[in-house]
Write an enzyme that holds these catalytic residues in place. Structure first.
Site, short mmCIF file in Angstrom:
data_model
loop_
_atom_site.label_atom_id
_atom_site.label_comp_id
_atom_site.label_asym_id
_atom_site.label_seq_id
_atom_site.Cartn_x
_atom_site.Cartn_y
_atom_site.Cartn_z
CG HIS A 12 -7.48 -8.78 0.41
ND1 HIS A 12 -8.62 -9.05 -1.13
CD2 HIS A 12 -7.83 -8.13 1.11
CE1 HIS A 12 -9.11 -8.09 -0.76
NE2 HIS A 12 -8.88 -7.26 0.08
CG HIS A 59 -7.79 -2.48 -1.58
ND1 HIS A 59 -7.36 -3.56 -1.86
CD2 HIS A 59 -8.43 -3.76 -0.62
CE1 HIS A 59 -7.25 -5.01 -1.42
NE2 HIS A 59 -8.22 -4.40 -1.13
CG HIS A 196 -12.71 -6.13 6.56
ND1 HIS A 196 -13.36 -6.61 6.44
CD2 HIS A 196 -11.05 -5.38 6.39
CE1 HIS A 196 -12.33 -6.85 4.21
NE2 HIS A 196 -11.64 -5.94 4.65
CD GLU A 243 -12.01 -6.06 0.81
OE1 GLU A 243 -11.00 -5.31 -0.07
OE2 GLU A 243 -12.24 -7.16 1.74
C1 DHB Z 1 -7.47 -4.07 5.30
C2 DHB Z 1 -7.37 -4.03 4.25
C3 DHB Z 1 -7.79 -4.43 3.23
O1 DHB Z 1 -7.89 -3.95 2.19
C4 DHB Z 1 -8.71 -5.89 3.94
O2 DHB Z 1 -9.06 -6.28 3.13
C5 DHB Z 1 -8.23 -6.17 4.66
C6 DHB Z 1 -7.37 -5.09 6.38
C7 DHB Z 1 -5.69 -3.17 6.76
O3 DHB Z 1 -5.82 -2.60 5.49
O4 DHB Z 1 -6.01 -3.81 8.06
FE FE Z 2 -8.80 -5.47 0.91
#
Ligand code: DHB
Ligand code: FE
Length: 282
Positions: A12, A59, A196, A243
């Site tokens: 997302h 978030h 990530h 996540e």
């Molecule tokens: C980013 C933020 C998110 O919540 C995520 O799931 C993936 C990437 C970002 O800030 O790049």
């Molecule tokens: Fe996220």
């Protein structure tokens, strides 16, 4: 009776929202990412669910350090897109299904999953980006084509729930949905991931091998994935890889045997690995 017909997972990434809102989808960096969802949008347009249960994480948009429920369900009539720093996103207001949502809350709590009932909540990129990816680029005066029940899981405030707990919760969600008397076609989403890390010395960490194993396992052997401890998510997939426990919540709501009808994996998207799967109950 209400019936779950399919599950959808997708990352997302908020930069996808900015790209859509600024109409930059055709840029060479972004075009392959949006192309990866073309078939999925067609699948969704043909599948035509009545309701989507959208398992995602907030978030720190609706909740913050003062309160972070582990499992919550949105029971309101509607949910506005959150202001994440640039004003509200120009996307449709989410229309809920209060009757089904209250039924699910009651059934799940009596089934020993203590849901937090939320009657007012704004929804952030964890929910709106997956809607764009599957339903297209709709504006604030349009309507999403079905009712959407927001279902936030905490993965921001330590300690988040385990993947196993999320999977078991998905099974309880299914029991609750299948005891609703109206004939409704329900699709369950699990959003977030894949590997990530957004900050610190390991920012930008991607682990394609691990992500691929997780995608394979999600379809074929989700119970094996429920044994992954938090420490492995953090070590192998970065601080935000946790996540993916929300994907297991979605998977718990499906049959043991499913048909994988779509898969897309792309690196990089912002500084993350983007993953997407559609599973149909067979
Ligand atoms: C980013 C933020 C998110 O919540 C995520 O799931 C993936 C990437 C970002 O800030 O790049
Ligand atoms: Fe996220």
């Amino acid at each position: 009776m209400a019936k779950i017909t399919a599950g959808v997972t997708t990352s997302h990434v908020p930069a996808i929202a900015a790209t859509i809102d600024l109409k930059k989808q055709a840029l060479p960096y972004w075009a392959p990412i949006f192309k990866g969802f073309e078939e999925s949008k067609k699948w969704m347009a043909e599948h035509k669910p009545d309701v989507c249960i959208l398992i995602y994480n907030d978030h720190a948009s609706a909740f913050d350090a003062t309160i972070f429920p582990t499992f919550a369900i949105g029971c309101a009539d509607e949910f506005l897109p959150a202001d994440e720093g640039w004003g509200r996103r120009p996307v449709p207001t989410v229309k809920g299904h209060p009757d089904l949502a209250c039924h699910i809350a009651q059934k799940m709590i009596l089934d020993e999953f203590d849901m937090t009932v939320v009657n007012k909540m704004d929804v952030d990129h964890g929910l709106t980006v997956p809607l764009n990816l599957l339903f297209g680029d709709l504006g604030p005066n349009d309507e999403w084509p079905c009712k959407i029940i927001p279902f936030p899981i905490n993965v921001v405030q330590y300690p988040p729930p385990t993947g196993k707990r999320c999977y078991n919760m998905g099974q309880a969600l299914r029991r609750a949905i299948e005891s609703y008397p109206e004939d409704l076609k329900v699709v369950v989403f699990g959003t977030g991931g894949m590997s990530h890390q957004l900050q610190g010395t390991r920012a930008g960490l991607i682990n394609k091998e691990w992500d691929t194993r997780f995608l394979n396992g999600l379809t074929q052997d989700p119970v094996a994935l429920t044994k992954i401890p938090h420490s492995e998510y953090v070590r192998e997939t970065g601080s935000e890889g946790i996540e993916m426990v929300m994907w297991l919540a979605m998977r718990g709501a499906l049959n043991e045997n499913v048909k994988e009808v779509r898969r897309f994996y792309h690196v990089p998207c912002s500084n993350t690995a983007l993953g997407h799967i559609i599973l149909e109950n067979v």
